[in-house]
Design an enzyme around this catalytic site. Sequence first.
Site, PDB file in Angstrom:
ATOM      1  N   ASP A 198       0.817  -1.212   0.000  1.00 48.14           N
ATOM      2  CA  ASP A 198       0.000   0.000   0.000  1.00 48.14           C
ATOM      3  C   ASP A 198       0.852   1.264   0.000  1.00 48.14           C
ATOM      4  O   ASP A 198       0.530   2.243  -0.677  1.00 48.14           O
ATOM      5  CB  ASP A 198      -0.919   0.007   1.231  1.00 48.14           C
ATOM      6  CG  ASP A 198      -2.034  -1.021   1.116  1.00 48.14           C
ATOM      7  OD1 ASP A 198      -2.387  -1.387  -0.024  1.00 48.14           O
ATOM      8  OD2 ASP A 198      -2.548  -1.458   2.155  1.00 48.14           O
ATOM      9  N   ASN A 224      -4.976   9.588   1.493  1.00 44.46           N
ATOM     10  CA  ASN A 224      -5.541   9.005   2.710  1.00 44.46           C
ATOM     11  C   ASN A 224      -6.090  10.055   3.669  1.00 44.46           C
ATOM     12  O   ASN A 224      -7.274  10.080   3.965  1.00 44.46           O
ATOM     13  CB  ASN A 224      -4.488   8.163   3.444  1.00 44.46           C
ATOM     14  CG  ASN A 224      -4.396   6.756   2.899  1.00 44.46           C
ATOM     15  OD1 ASN A 224      -5.177   6.360   2.037  1.00 44.46           O
ATOM     16  ND2 ASN A 224      -3.440   6.002   3.400  1.00 44.46           N
ATOM     17  N   ASP A 231      -3.601  15.548  21.109  1.00 47.42           N
ATOM     18  CA  ASP A 231      -2.411  15.299  20.299  1.00 47.42           C
ATOM     19  C   ASP A 231      -2.565  15.852  18.890  1.00 47.42           C
ATOM     20  O   ASP A 231      -1.568  16.087  18.202  1.00 47.42           O
ATOM     21  CB  ASP A 231      -2.132  13.798  20.225  1.00 47.42           C
ATOM     22  CG  ASP A 231      -1.524  13.253  21.505  1.00 47.42           C
ATOM     23  OD1 ASP A 231      -1.223  14.055  22.412  1.00 47.42           O
ATOM     24  OD2 ASP A 231      -1.348  12.024  21.603  1.00 47.42           O
ATOM     25  N   THR A 246      -9.762   3.659   6.648  1.00 42.45           N
ATOM     26  CA  THR A 246      -9.334   2.426   7.318  1.00 42.45           C
ATOM     27  C   THR A 246      -7.857   2.465   7.705  1.00 42.45           C
ATOM     28  O   THR A 246      -7.318   1.457   8.158  1.00 42.45           O
ATOM     29  CB  THR A 246      -9.582   1.209   6.417  1.00 42.45           C
ATOM     30  OG1 THR A 246      -8.900   1.413   5.173  1.00 42.45           O
ATOM     31  CG2 THR A 246     -11.070   1.019   6.152  1.00 42.45           C
ATOM     32  N   ALA A 247      -7.194   3.600   7.499  1.00 38.15           N
ATOM     33  CA  ALA A 247      -5.769   3.722   7.829  1.00 38.15           C
ATOM     34  C   ALA A 247      -5.610   4.406   9.195  1.00 38.15           C
ATOM     35  O   ALA A 247      -6.131   3.930  10.195  1.00 38.15           O
ATOM     36  CB  ALA A 247      -5.058   4.480   6.713  1.00 38.15           C
ATOM     37  N   TYR A 248      -4.892   5.519   9.243  1.00 38.30           N
ATOM     38  CA  TYR A 248      -4.650   6.228  10.499  1.00 38.30           C
ATOM     39  C   TYR A 248      -5.969   6.610  11.176  1.00 38.30           C
ATOM     40  O   TYR A 248      -6.113   6.547  12.402  1.00 38.30           O
ATOM     41  CB  TYR A 248      -3.812   7.469  10.210  1.00 38.30           C
ATOM     42  CG  TYR A 248      -3.265   8.211  11.410  1.00 38.30           C
ATOM     43  CD1 TYR A 248      -3.311   7.659  12.690  1.00 38.30           C
ATOM     44  CD2 TYR A 248      -2.682   9.461  11.258  1.00 38.30           C
ATOM     45  CE1 TYR A 248      -2.808   8.347  13.776  1.00 38.30           C
ATOM     46  CE2 TYR A 248      -2.168  10.148  12.338  1.00 38.30           C
ATOM     47  CZ  TYR A 248      -2.241   9.591  13.596  1.00 38.30           C
ATOM     48  OH  TYR A 248      -1.740  10.282  14.664  1.00 38.30           O
ATOM     49  N   ASN A 249      -6.953   6.982  10.381  1.00 37.81           N
ATOM     50  CA  ASN A 249      -8.253   7.363  10.922  1.00 37.81           C
ATOM     51  C   ASN A 249      -8.857   6.261  11.783  1.00 37.81           C
ATOM     52  O   ASN A 249      -9.379   6.513  12.874  1.00 37.81           O
ATOM     53  CB  ASN A 249      -9.195   7.708   9.769  1.00 37.81           C
ATOM     54  CG  ASN A 249     -10.618   7.956  10.222  1.00 37.81           C
ATOM     55  OD1 ASN A 249     -10.921   8.954  10.857  1.00 37.81           O
ATOM     56  ND2 ASN A 249     -11.508   7.036   9.881  1.00 37.81           N
TER      57      ASN A 249
END
Length: 265
Positions: A51, A124, A154, A165-168
């Site tokens: 990815d 993303n 933060d 579906t990544a950092y989120n």
Amino acid sequence: MTDASTFIDMDRLALLASPTDRAREAAEALHGCMPWVPLNQASAMVVLGGDGFMLDALHGMLDDGHILPAYGLNLGTVGFLMNRHRGCDGLAKRIAKARPLTVCPLRMEAVTQDGERHTSCAINEVSLLRETRQTAKIEISVNGKVRVPELMGDGVLLATPVGSTAYNLSAHGPILPLDSAMLALTPISPFRPRRWRGAILPDRSRVSFRIREPAKRPVAVVADQKEYRDIAEVHVEIARDMEMQLLFDPGHALDERIVAEQFVV
């Protein structure tokens, strides 16, 4: 649904491989599979890697202004944006039958404390993150209206459906179906407001962030992998003039993976 054979010249495919040993070996094995052409002559590109490498390839096209459909073959870890790698046999037929998925990146404009302006795209997410041990203080506006006068924590991020579906997701944000026409606004380790867990916004929204006490509480902004430090404000919206197409095997499209991800326990 239209397949790739209707808009791709199958005699003009480029092969782009990650610098990993595994990807290089796979590229050598595919070398005689079809008549590959240089990227600047291609009608589409086949991407070997994971990815992260796919995101690098897509960003390279955005930077060059020469955007091609991309068909990924997974030789990485997760492969959320990729198809299963099965070698040379049947590859041309798979590409011809692949289904296109149109995605639009976010366009971010960041202004530093010194007044410098930077523009970058994110496929993303765009994330704002504190640079020191001091808690960040961020004002959040949507379409010119202040919605959160002071978020303490933060940081905060704005994610596309592709990036949801990544950092989120790691920050406990919602998973967005690709056809939802929505963006996820998600706080990162929030302290105040204590009960605010984010928002789902129409993708026509323009979201602005203003850093409070920037000298004392410096904040960096990251558009996918590109970072700018010591920012004063950030403005983000969908870049509709930079549509990209990802190609997926029938039955393995990204929208189905996003639905399936919501049932993983």
